[in-house]
Enzyme design. Structure first.
Site, PDB file in Angstrom:
ATOM      1  N   PHE A 107      43.906  29.552  19.221  1.00  0.00           N
ATOM      2  CA  PHE A 107      44.250  29.978  18.156  1.00  0.00           C
ATOM      3  C   PHE A 107      44.405  31.565  17.915  1.00  0.00           C
ATOM      4  CE2 PHE A 107      42.105  31.311  13.728  1.00  0.00           C
ATOM      5  CZ  PHE A 107      43.172  31.319  13.176  1.00  0.00           C
TER       6      PHE A 107
ATOM      7  N   THR B  37      41.173  23.568  27.290  1.00  0.00           N
ATOM      8  CA  THR B  37      40.275  22.536  26.951  1.00  0.00           C
ATOM      9  C   THR B  37      41.076  21.757  25.645  1.00  0.00           C
ATOM     10  OG1 THR B  37      39.507  23.876  25.231  1.00  0.00           O
ATOM     11  CG2 THR B  37      38.468  24.130  27.172  1.00  0.00           C
TER      12      THR B  37
ATOM     13  N   THR C 120      31.909  37.659  17.053  1.00  0.00           N
ATOM     14  CA  THR C 120      32.020  36.935  15.888  1.00  0.00           C
ATOM     15  C   THR C 120      30.826  37.644  15.077  1.00  0.00           C
ATOM     16  OG1 THR C 120      31.404  34.921  14.846  1.00  0.00           O
ATOM     17  CG2 THR C 120      30.464  35.094  16.852  1.00  0.00           C
ATOM     18  N   ASP C 121      30.947  37.529  13.598  1.00  0.00           N
ATOM     19  CA  ASP C 121      29.829  38.123  12.593  1.00  0.00           C
ATOM     20  C   ASP C 121      28.807  36.994  12.712  1.00  0.00           C
ATOM     21  OD1 ASP C 121      31.111  35.997  11.467  1.00  0.00           O
ATOM     22  OD2 ASP C 121      31.429  36.799   9.553  1.00  0.00           O
ATOM     23  N   GLU C 122      28.992  35.840  13.294  1.00  0.00           N
ATOM     24  CA  GLU C 122      27.711  34.913  13.576  1.00  0.00           C
ATOM     25  C   GLU C 122      26.602  35.400  14.216  1.00  0.00           C
ATOM     26  OE1 GLU C 122      28.518  30.758  13.583  1.00  0.00           O
ATOM     27  OE2 GLU C 122      30.235  30.730  12.351  1.00  0.00           O
TER      28      GLU C 122
ATOM     29  N   TYR D 155      26.145  28.210  19.368  1.00  0.00           N
ATOM     30  CA  TYR D 155      27.315  28.923  19.517  1.00  0.00           C
ATOM     31  C   TYR D 155      27.154  30.225  19.258  1.00  0.00           C
ATOM     32  CZ  TYR D 155      31.568  31.346  17.927  1.00  0.00           C
ATOM     33  OH  TYR D 155      32.661  32.133  17.468  1.00  0.00           O
TER      34      TYR D 155
ATOM     35  N   ALA E 259      24.290  31.922  19.630  1.00  0.00           N
ATOM     36  CA  ALA E 259      23.252  32.548  20.451  1.00  0.00           C
ATOM     37  C   ALA E 259      24.229  32.863  21.799  1.00  0.00           C
ATOM     38  CB  ALA E 259      22.307  31.512  20.695  1.00  0.00           C
TER      39      ALA E 259
ATOM     40  N   LYS F  83      27.349  33.607  22.040  1.00  0.00           N
ATOM     41  CA  LYS F  83      28.170  34.659  21.706  1.00  0.00           C
ATOM     42  C   LYS F  83      27.100  36.002  21.576  1.00  0.00           C
ATOM     43  CE  LYS F  83      31.961  34.724  20.932  1.00  0.00           C
ATOM     44  NZ  LYS F  83      33.282  34.980  21.705  1.00  0.00           N
TER      45      LYS F  83
ATOM     46  N   ASN G 165      35.513  34.842   9.252  1.00  0.00           N
ATOM     47  CA  ASN G 165      36.271  33.363   9.730  1.00  0.00           C
ATOM     48  C   ASN G 165      37.529  33.676   9.505  1.00  0.00           C
ATOM     49  OD1 ASN G 165      33.658  32.624   8.917  1.00  0.00           O
ATOM     50  ND2 ASN G 165      34.505  30.569   8.835  1.00  0.00           N
TER      51      ASN G 165
ATOM     52  N   LYS H   8      38.278  23.273  12.422  1.00  0.00           N
ATOM     53  CA  LYS H   8      37.744  24.427  11.489  1.00  0.00           C
ATOM     54  C   LYS H   8      38.202  24.015   9.960  1.00  0.00           C
ATOM     55  CE  LYS H   8      36.690  26.841  15.011  1.00  0.00           C
ATOM     56  NZ  LYS H   8      37.509  26.564  16.274  1.00  0.00           N
TER      57      LYS H   8
HETATM   58  P1  NAD Z   1      39.931  28.331  19.983  1.00  0.00           P
HETATM   59  O1  NAD Z   1      38.949  27.386  20.133  1.00  0.00           O
HETATM   60  O2  NAD Z   1      40.990  27.913  18.998  1.00  0.00           O
HETATM   61  O3  NAD Z   1      40.416  28.664  21.584  1.00  0.00           O
HETATM   62  C1  NAD Z   1      39.649  29.069  22.367  1.00  0.00           C
HETATM   63  C2  NAD Z   1      40.605  28.952  23.685  1.00  0.00           C
HETATM   64  O4  NAD Z   1      39.756  29.263  25.004  1.00  0.00           O
HETATM   65  C3  NAD Z   1      41.327  27.833  24.042  1.00  0.00           C
HETATM   66  O5  NAD Z   1      42.792  28.093  24.284  1.00  0.00           O
HETATM   67  C4  NAD Z   1      40.571  27.111  25.345  1.00  0.00           C
HETATM   68  O6  NAD Z   1      41.512  26.308  26.141  1.00  0.00           O
HETATM   69  C5  NAD Z   1      40.128  28.560  26.055  1.00  0.00           C
HETATM   70  N1  NAD Z   1      38.971  28.077  26.883  1.00  0.00           N
HETATM   71  C6  NAD Z   1      37.899  27.529  26.682  1.00  0.00           C
HETATM   72  N2  NAD Z   1      36.681  27.832  27.699  1.00  0.00           N
HETATM   73  C7  NAD Z   1      37.585  28.208  28.498  1.00  0.00           C
HETATM   74  C8  NAD Z   1      37.188  28.441  29.794  1.00  0.00           C
HETATM   75  N3  NAD Z   1      35.845  28.302  30.440  1.00  0.00           N
HETATM   76  N4  NAD Z   1      38.034  29.162  30.718  1.00  0.00           N
HETATM   77  C9  NAD Z   1      39.308  29.696  30.051  1.00  0.00           C
HETATM   78  N5  NAD Z   1      39.612  29.487  28.660  1.00  0.00           N
HETATM   79  C10 NAD Z   1      38.816  28.720  28.035  1.00  0.00           C
HETATM   80  O7  NAD Z   1      39.175  29.765  19.844  1.00  0.00           O
HETATM   81  P2  NAD Z   1      39.575  30.793  18.689  1.00  0.00           P
HETATM   82  O8  NAD Z   1      39.211  30.440  17.314  1.00  0.00           O
HETATM   83  O9  NAD Z   1      40.757  31.025  18.805  1.00  0.00           O
HETATM   84  O10 NAD Z   1      38.635  32.102  18.916  1.00  0.00           O
HETATM   85  C11 NAD Z   1      38.746  32.791  19.990  1.00  0.00           C
HETATM   86  C12 NAD Z   1      37.610  33.864  19.954  1.00  0.00           C
HETATM   87  O11 NAD Z   1      37.394  34.332  18.973  1.00  0.00           O
HETATM   88  C13 NAD Z   1      36.216  33.234  20.384  1.00  0.00           C
HETATM   89  O12 NAD Z   1      35.699  33.905  21.532  1.00  0.00           O
HETATM   90  C14 NAD Z   1      35.464  33.011  19.351  1.00  0.00           C
HETATM   91  O13 NAD Z   1      34.292  33.018  19.277  1.00  0.00           O
HETATM   92  C15 NAD Z   1      36.042  34.416  18.601  1.00  0.00           C
HETATM   93  N6  NAD Z   1      36.042  34.324  17.332  1.00  0.00           N
HETATM   94  C16 NAD Z   1      36.535  33.352  16.439  1.00  0.00           C
HETATM   95  C17 NAD Z   1      36.669  33.361  14.954  1.00  0.00           C
HETATM   96  C18 NAD Z   1      37.225  32.312  14.244  1.00  0.00           C
HETATM   97  O14 NAD Z   1      37.191  32.115  12.966  1.00  0.00           O
HETATM   98  N7  NAD Z   1      37.931  31.024  14.883  1.00  0.00           N
HETATM   99  C19 NAD Z   1      35.832  34.343  14.292  1.00  0.00           C
HETATM  100  C20 NAD Z   1      35.656  35.459  15.064  1.00  0.00           C
HETATM  101  C21 NAD Z   1      35.488  35.413  16.376  1.00  0.00           C
HETATM  102  O1  DAU Z   2      32.242  33.541  11.329  1.00  0.00           O
HETATM  103  C1  DAU Z   2      33.037  33.547  12.292  1.00  0.00           C
HETATM  104  C2  DAU Z   2      33.122  32.203  12.920  1.00  0.00           C
HETATM  105  O2  DAU Z   2      33.660  31.342  12.124  1.00  0.00           O
HETATM  106  C3  DAU Z   2      33.600  32.025  14.072  1.00  0.00           C
HETATM  107  O3  DAU Z   2      32.763  32.670  15.172  1.00  0.00           O
HETATM  108  C4  DAU Z   2      33.854  30.469  14.721  1.00  0.00           C
HETATM  109  O4  DAU Z   2      34.367  30.526  15.939  1.00  0.00           O
HETATM  110  C5  DAU Z   2      34.534  29.788  13.574  1.00  0.00           C
HETATM  111  O5  DAU Z   2      34.458  28.618  13.961  1.00  0.00           O
HETATM  112  C6  DAU Z   2      34.024  29.998  12.167  1.00  0.00           C
HETATM  113  O6  DAU Z   2      32.652  29.565  11.989  1.00  0.00           O
HETATM  114  P1  DAU Z   2      32.007  28.756  10.746  1.00  0.00           P
HETATM  115  O7  DAU Z   2      31.192  27.573  11.151  1.00  0.00           O
HETATM  116  O8  DAU Z   2      31.982  29.557   9.477  1.00  0.00           O
HETATM  117  O9  DAU Z   2      33.548  27.910  10.481  1.00  0.00           O
HETATM  118  P2  DAU Z   2      33.880  26.303  10.185  1.00  0.00           P
HETATM  119  O10 DAU Z   2      35.253  26.231   9.708  1.00  0.00           O
HETATM  120  O11 DAU Z   2      33.508  25.504  10.842  1.00  0.00           O
HETATM  121  O12 DAU Z   2      33.035  26.282   8.823  1.00  0.00           O
HETATM  122  C7  DAU Z   2      33.438  27.059   7.681  1.00  0.00           C
HETATM  123  C8  DAU Z   2      32.381  26.758   6.432  1.00  0.00           C
HETATM  124  O13 DAU Z   2      32.651  25.582   5.975  1.00  0.00           O
HETATM  125  C9  DAU Z   2      30.974  26.691   7.007  1.00  0.00           C
HETATM  126  O14 DAU Z   2      30.314  27.075   5.997  1.00  0.00           O
HETATM  127  C10 DAU Z   2      30.780  25.020   7.163  1.00  0.00           C
HETATM  128  C11 DAU Z   2      31.859  24.752   6.127  1.00  0.00           C
HETATM  129  N1  DAU Z   2      32.329  23.372   6.500  1.00  0.00           N
HETATM  130  C12 DAU Z   2      32.981  23.062   7.624  1.00  0.00           C
HETATM  131  C13 DAU Z   2      33.456  22.020   7.973  1.00  0.00           C
HETATM  132  C14 DAU Z   2      34.054  21.863   9.300  1.00  0.00           C
HETATM  133  C15 DAU Z   2      32.191  22.014   5.557  1.00  0.00           C
HETATM  134  O15 DAU Z   2      31.834  22.188   4.492  1.00  0.00           O
HETATM  135  N2  DAU Z   2      32.801  20.998   5.910  1.00  0.00           N
HETATM  136  C16 DAU Z   2      33.567  20.967   7.098  1.00  0.00           C
HETATM  137  O16 DAU Z   2      34.004  19.728   7.192  1.00  0.00           O
END
Ligand code: NAD
Ligand code: DAU
Length: 343
Positions: A13, A38, A126-128, A150, A152, A154, A179, A189
């Site tokens: 993403f 993946t 991530t802020d997590e 997750y 931990a 990161k 997020n 998500k």
């Molecule tokens: P995502 O799950 O959409 O994508 C992860 C990508 O990494 C995929 O294309 C997957 O195929 C690839 N991947 C996974 N394992 C791999 C491996 N061993 N080798 C090579 N490629 C691999 O994730 P995202 O939401 O795009 O998040 C990207 C980064 O940003 C992550 O590091 C995540 O921790 C961080 N992040 C995400 C969010 C969020 O809200 N989604 C917020 C803050 C930080």
């Molecule tokens: O804060 C950054 C993080 O945000 C990233 O590092 C992660 O990769 C990303 O997945 C995201 O983590 P969250 O756990 O916050 O995201 P998620 O979309 O899973 O959930 C957002 C909020 O919504 C959380 O409080 C849990 C809640 N939730 C989530 C799902 C999937 C629900 O209430 N119902 C659901 O079905």
């Protein structure tokens, strides 16, 4: 200075949105996407740049040192930007192994290759890593207190990056984003899950009371911040990235349903996520001083995202069939239903 970046996880993403930003903004830059593909990796996310001569795709695992070495030397990479991760908290609760492998061992492998070849290294974090914040906002110097497997994994990645900077003098930076929402987010998500469930006429499984708080930011804003930090961030530093305001999940659901003009009756409160962090909020003054500012409020980001899912069923409908159904059944099938407004 033109760059050749190894963008790990670039088929996911945020990584794909970042690749689009770089190729759109810097005509001299080259991008090598390095991705294991993946369940979350999807080459459709990169279809628009598939024929761009500045773009190359390598299908490999960041834990495979030989493959990383080969990609770096073959393509003359000067910068590694690590997006590759297992990224979904719920999956880390049921199957943590892959998180430790990719987010910890994979980060270590990339750092080793970057050290050996003298590369610039940026870690997308991530802020997590700060854990639950009862009030106020986390600053970059705050202790890391992750509470899910997750988070931990990161935090371990962040600590390795810091250690490599201190010990070996490597040029590293870290961004800690909140997020993200926007195009190409895998519908596990919450925002894409709820938007697509609502479009399919299904329920929206809100964990617990839904009063948890998250800072939902537009992915394009986050990518601009990462780009700025790669080019102008101070070596060894971490930067928070977000809007600086968090909203409750119930507020997020209301924006989502209003955008779709759907009834609140679709909401279903279900058993909570174990160890669910109640609130995240970050202080973004450090990256603002670097010259970045968020362009969307959480509500604007959510509404714009929901519209993208309305406009792009051809992207998400194939994902929600097949393996996704098994995952959905496993994560939601046995969750107790607490209350549904329409019941
Ligand atoms: P995502 O799950 O959409 O994508 C992860 C990508 O990494 C995929 O294309 C997957 O195929 C690839 N991947 C996974 N394992 C791999 C491996 N061993 N080798 C090579 N490629 C691999 O994730 P995202 O939401 O795009 O998040 C990207 C980064 O940003 C992550 O590091 C995540 O921790 C961080 N992040 C995400 C969010 C969020 O809200 N989604 C917020 C803050 C930080
Ligand atoms: O804060 C950054 C993080 O945000 C990233 O590092 C992660 O990769 C990303 O997945 C995201 O983590 P969250 O756990 O916050 O995201 P998620 O979309 O899973 O959930 C957002 C909020 O919504 C959380 O409080 C849990 C809640 N939730 C989530 C799902 C999937 C629900 O209430 N119902 C659901 O079905």
């Amino acid at each position: 200075m033109p760059r050749t970046m190894l963008v790990t996880g670039g088929a996911g993403f945020i990584g794909a949105n970042f690749v689009h930003l770089v190729l759109r903004t810097y005509p001299q830059d080259r991008v090598v996407v390095f991705d294991k593909l993946t369940y979350a990796g999807n080459l459709e996310n990169l279809a628009e740049v598939a024929d761009d001569p500045r773009y190359t795709f390598v299908h490999a695992d960041i834990c495979d040192r030989a493959a990383v070495e080969q990609a770096v030397t073959e393509h003359g990479v000067d910068t590694i930007v690590n997006f590759a991760a297992e990224s979904h908290v719920d999956r880390s609760i049921t199957e943590p192994d892959a998180f430790i492998k990719t987010d910890v061992n994979g980060t270590h492998t990339l750092l080793e290759v970057a050290r050996e070849h003298g590369l610039r290294y940026h870690q997308v974090s991530t802020d997590e890593v700060y854990g639950h914040v009862a009030d106020g906002a986390s600053a970059e110097g705050d202790p890391l207190e992750p509470r899910s497997p997750y988070a931990a994994s990161k935090a371990a990645g962040d600590l390795l990056v810091h250690a490599y900077h201190v010990t070996y003098g490597m040029h590293t930076t870290i961004t800690r984003g909140t997020n993200n929402v926007g195009p190409f987010q895998y519908p596990e998500k919450v925002v894409p899950l709820f938007a697509t469930n609502a479009l399919e006429g299904g329920r929206l499984p809100v964990y617990g009371d839904g009063l948890q708080e998250r800072d939902y930011q537009w992915v394009g804003d986050h990518c601009e911040a990462i780009d700025l930090v790669i080019r102008e961030g101070v070596s060894g530093e971490a930067y928070n990235v977000g809007t600086g305001t968090s909203i409750t999940n119930m507020a997020m659901v209301e924006v989502l349903l209003d955008t779709l003009d759907k009834s609140r009756d679709l909401i279903q409160h279900v058993e909570d996520r174990p160890g669910h962090d109640r609130r995240y909020c970050v202080d973004v003054s450090k990256i603002e001083k670097l010259g970045w500012t968020s362009r969307h409020t959480p509500r604007e980001a959510i509404a714009r995202t929901v519209q993208w899912y309305v406009d792009n069923p051809g992207w998400w409908e194939p994902i929600k069939s097949g393996a996704f159904r098994e995952y959905y059944e496993k994560n939601y099938g046995s969750r107790a239903v607490l209350e549904s407004p329409g019941a």
